[in-house]
Design a protein around this motif. Structure first.
Motif, PDB file in Angstrom:
ATOM      1  N   GLU A   3       0.838  -1.194   0.000  1.00 22.49           N
ATOM      2  CA  GLU A   3       0.000   0.000   0.000  1.00 22.49           C
ATOM      3  C   GLU A   3       0.879   1.253   0.000  1.00 22.49           C
ATOM      4  O   GLU A   3       2.090   1.179   0.264  1.00 22.49           O
ATOM      5  CB  GLU A   3      -0.939  -0.010   1.214  1.00 22.49           C
ATOM      6  N   GLY A   4       0.244   2.410  -0.280  1.00 18.94           N
ATOM      7  CA  GLY A   4       1.017   3.622  -0.514  1.00 18.94           C
ATOM      8  C   GLY A   4       1.464   4.377   0.716  1.00 18.94           C
ATOM      9  O   GLY A   4       2.428   5.154   0.654  1.00 18.94           O
ATOM     10  N   TYR A   5       0.797   4.180   1.886  1.00 23.37           N
ATOM     11  CA  TYR A   5       1.166   4.943   3.084  1.00 23.37           C
ATOM     12  C   TYR A   5       1.883   4.019   4.067  1.00 23.37           C
ATOM     13  O   TYR A   5       1.332   2.984   4.481  1.00 23.37           O
ATOM     14  CB  TYR A   5      -0.078   5.533   3.743  1.00 23.37           C
ATOM     15  N   SER A  21       1.929  -1.044   5.999  1.00 29.44           N
ATOM     16  CA  SER A  21       1.448  -0.026   5.069  1.00 29.44           C
ATOM     17  C   SER A  21      -0.072  -0.034   4.988  1.00 29.44           C
ATOM     18  O   SER A  21      -0.716  -1.051   5.242  1.00 29.44           O
ATOM     19  CB  SER A  21       2.049  -0.257   3.667  1.00 29.44           C
ATOM     20  N   ASN A  23      -3.726   2.018   2.923  1.00 26.54           N
ATOM     21  CA  ASN A  23      -4.163   2.736   1.734  1.00 26.54           C
ATOM     22  C   ASN A  23      -3.862   4.232   1.898  1.00 26.54           C
ATOM     23  O   ASN A  23      -4.169   4.843   2.918  1.00 26.54           O
ATOM     24  CB  ASN A  23      -5.649   2.506   1.464  1.00 26.54           C
ATOM     25  N   SER A  24      -3.249   4.820   0.881  1.00 24.38           N
ATOM     26  CA  SER A  24      -2.734   6.191   0.981  1.00 24.38           C
ATOM     27  C   SER A  24      -3.832   7.241   1.030  1.00 24.38           C
ATOM     28  O   SER A  24      -3.575   8.382   1.441  1.00 24.38           O
ATOM     29  CB  SER A  24      -1.800   6.475  -0.201  1.00 24.38           C
ATOM     30  N   ASP A  25      -5.050   6.914   0.646  1.00 20.50           N
ATOM     31  CA  ASP A  25      -6.118   7.913   0.643  1.00 20.50           C
ATOM     32  C   ASP A  25      -6.927   7.930   1.935  1.00 20.50           C
ATOM     33  O   ASP A  25      -7.970   8.563   2.005  1.00 20.50           O
ATOM     34  CB  ASP A  25      -7.059   7.692  -0.556  1.00 20.50           C
ATOM     35  N   TYR A  26      -6.441   7.211   2.987  1.00 20.51           N
ATOM     36  CA  TYR A  26      -7.246   7.164   4.215  1.00 20.51           C
ATOM     37  C   TYR A  26      -7.354   8.545   4.870  1.00 20.51           C
ATOM     38  O   TYR A  26      -8.350   8.866   5.513  1.00 20.51           O
ATOM     39  CB  TYR A  26      -6.673   6.139   5.190  1.00 20.51           C
TER      40      TYR A  26
END
Length: 540
Positions: A3-5, A21, A23-26
């Protein structure tokens, strides 16, 4: 990363890097929908990726922590990565990436510490406590290792001490704690186990599966199983100890077991009494005498010789019986008359001198009457809401204690005969001073008491319900310790037998907390216990 984050990273003892990691949009308000744990080698290769089934309630305030450790396990070494998110704890095998343990903690986890070469981990809560977790079996010990009034943010463990950094404070707090390195794991059972008894000399104790009247496990004072008895009994009317023997009275037979030699002596009731319907029985406190009965006829049995001494036929159906340690008196409760006794030398009935000695209607299911060890005192719960104490020589009532008891009822004398140990419906543990005619001590309890174990040599008395225990000192009867999951104490060397959930059994030595307080005074000479804790721990 999967995941991105990237939320957490940690270097493992195996030389890899664990990465948590999400999800970066959380952060944009979508919330945490995907969480993964990746393991990366030192040269940048991804070894595995595993989903973390975490449920984040509030994306803006949740806390996550990650650590890794290794410890001896099954002849090898277990290496695991531990992740905490809010109040959930996940453990993953570093080699395979498989989740091995999942535990729900009892609060919001702010920090995580792992033991080096140890299977234990420690979680710190915003609510101000530190719990220990056995990561090998996923067991959370809810009796906190540290219990403070601080909103904990960070903890550091070093050499039996904990440094706590609280929320919105520049101060550091130092706590000293003591673990129990002598906690020994004994057995794990498929069924819930019940303590059947502890030998008078503490050389062994006996367990039986809940609801099973045919199987008994014998363990010596080191926790080693020394014998297992298996019969075909459909019910048990009583069990007890005759010296080093253990006595089991089933439907139509009495079995005497020597767990050290494996010798079993089986005697039919009808051989002892000539009465095939003698289905009930009781045993004296020292185990030397047994009384068997069916409806109205009482038979006194010598347990060493396994022979009948004599018999007596009552006017009414017998509900319950108590026999003195010298076998001279049998105390009889019929349900319609006051308690009376039978002289076993003359085989004559003798009234106890009071028409108030009616037992509670439900009393036959409880420990509602008892004799002192020397036989000079008799006590019982009466129908009118009083406990009465009778001098067995003068047959006069020498004490009355108002105590309501229907749902909970326990009564027993201390070994010296000077005090009564009582529990009624309010659940409180009472120690009654017979000579003074007043309560010596009063302790709140969460257990239903079913036995006491006195240790005169060490000045201790254990009060237990089979699932937890209170340890009192006989000088004043203050509560020295509360032992969650305490099943029994082996007084010979003050060893507790613990059985969490009545399935997994451990042993550990008793540690006198007052001696630990002396050590704390040595380490922290200016520290003091507040008034609440002085009362809680009975410290003068």
């Amino acid at each position: 990363m999967t995941e991105g984050y990237i939320a957490e990273t940690y270097a493992t003892p195996g030389g890899n890097f664990a990465v948590l990691s999400m999800n970066s949009d959380y952060i944009s308000g979508v919330g945490v929908t995907d969480v993964y744990l990746d393991l990366i080698t030192a040269d940048g290769r991804k070894l595995w990726s595993s989903p973390v089934d975490a449920h984040v309630r509030n994306w803006s305030t949740f806390n996550s922590v990650m650590k890794a450790h290794s410890y001896p396990s099954d002849g090898g070494k277990a290496s695991e990565i531990i992740v905490t998110i809010e109040s959930e704890i996940f453990a993953y095998d570093e080699n395979s990436g498989q989740m091995t343990t999942r535990v729900s903690a009892r609060g919001s986890i702010m920090d995580l510490t792992v033991g080096l070469d140890s299977q234990f981990a420690y979680v710190s809560y915003m609510e101000g406590a530190v719990d220990a977790i056995d990561m090998a079996n996923g067991e959370l010990y809810t009796n906190p290792l540290i219990d403070s009034d601080l909103a904990i943010v960070h903890t550091v463990f070093v050499n039996g001490q904990v440094v706590i950094s609280p929320y919105l404070s520049s101060d550091l707090y130092l706590y000293s704690y003591h673990e129990a390195p002598d906690l020994v794991e004994l057995d794990t059972f498929d069924k819930s186990m019940v303590l059947e008894g502890t030998a008078p000399d503490s050389s062994y104790f006996v367990l039986t599966p809940l609801g099973d009247f045919s199987t008994y496990y014998f363990y010596d004072d080191t926790g080693r199983q020394i014998y297992k008895y298996t019969g075909d009994m459909s019910f048990t009317s009583f069990t007890g100890f005759v010296g080093n023997y253990f006595l089991i009275a089933g439907g139509d037979e009495i079995v005497r077991v020597d767990p050290f030699s494996g010798e079993e002596l089986v005697t039919l009731r009808s051989e002892l009494t000539g009465d095939e319907y003698g289905t009930y029985g009781c045993i004296s406190r020292n185990g030397k005498y047994v009384v068997l009965w069916g409806t109205r006829k009482l038979h006194l049995i010598d347990t060493e010789e396994m022979t009948e001494i004599g018999s007596y036929e009552t006017d009414q159906t017998v509900n319950s019986v108590l026999v003195s340690e010298d076998g001279k008196w049998i105390y009889v409760f019929t349900g319609t008359d006051p308690i009376y006794r039978v002289d076993t030398e003359k085989w004559e009935k003798q009234e106890l001198g009071s028409d108030k000695l009616y037992a509670q209607a439900e009393s036959s299911l409880h420990d509602f009457m008892c004799l002192s060890v020397d036989g000079t005192k008799f006590a019982m719960f009466c129908m009118d809401g009083y406990v009465r104490i009778v001098d067995t020589q003068t047959l006069s009532v020498i004490g009355e204690i108002p105590l309501s008891a229907r749902l909970k009822m326990f009564i027993g004398f201390t070994d010296d005969g000077n005090y009564l140990v009582l529990q009624g419906d309010d659940g409180k543990l009472r120690i009654w001073d017979i000579a003074e005619g007043k309560t010596k001590s009063l302790t709140d309890t969460d257990t239903t008491i079913n036995r006491i174990i006195c240790d005169e040599e060490d000045g201790l008395m254990a009060v237990t319900g089979g699932s937890d225990m209170y340890l009192l000192e006989t000088d004043g009867y203050g509560c020295k310790a509360y032992i969650p999951d305490g099943m029994t104490i082996l007084s010979k060397d003050n060893t507790f037998v613990l059985c969490p959930d009545n399935r997994k059994m451990y042993m550990t030595k008793y540690k006198d907390y007052k001696e630990l307080l002396k050590e704390a005074d040595r380490q922290f000479p200016d520290s003091e216990l507040d008034d609440d804790r002085r009362v809680k721990y009975n410290v003068e």
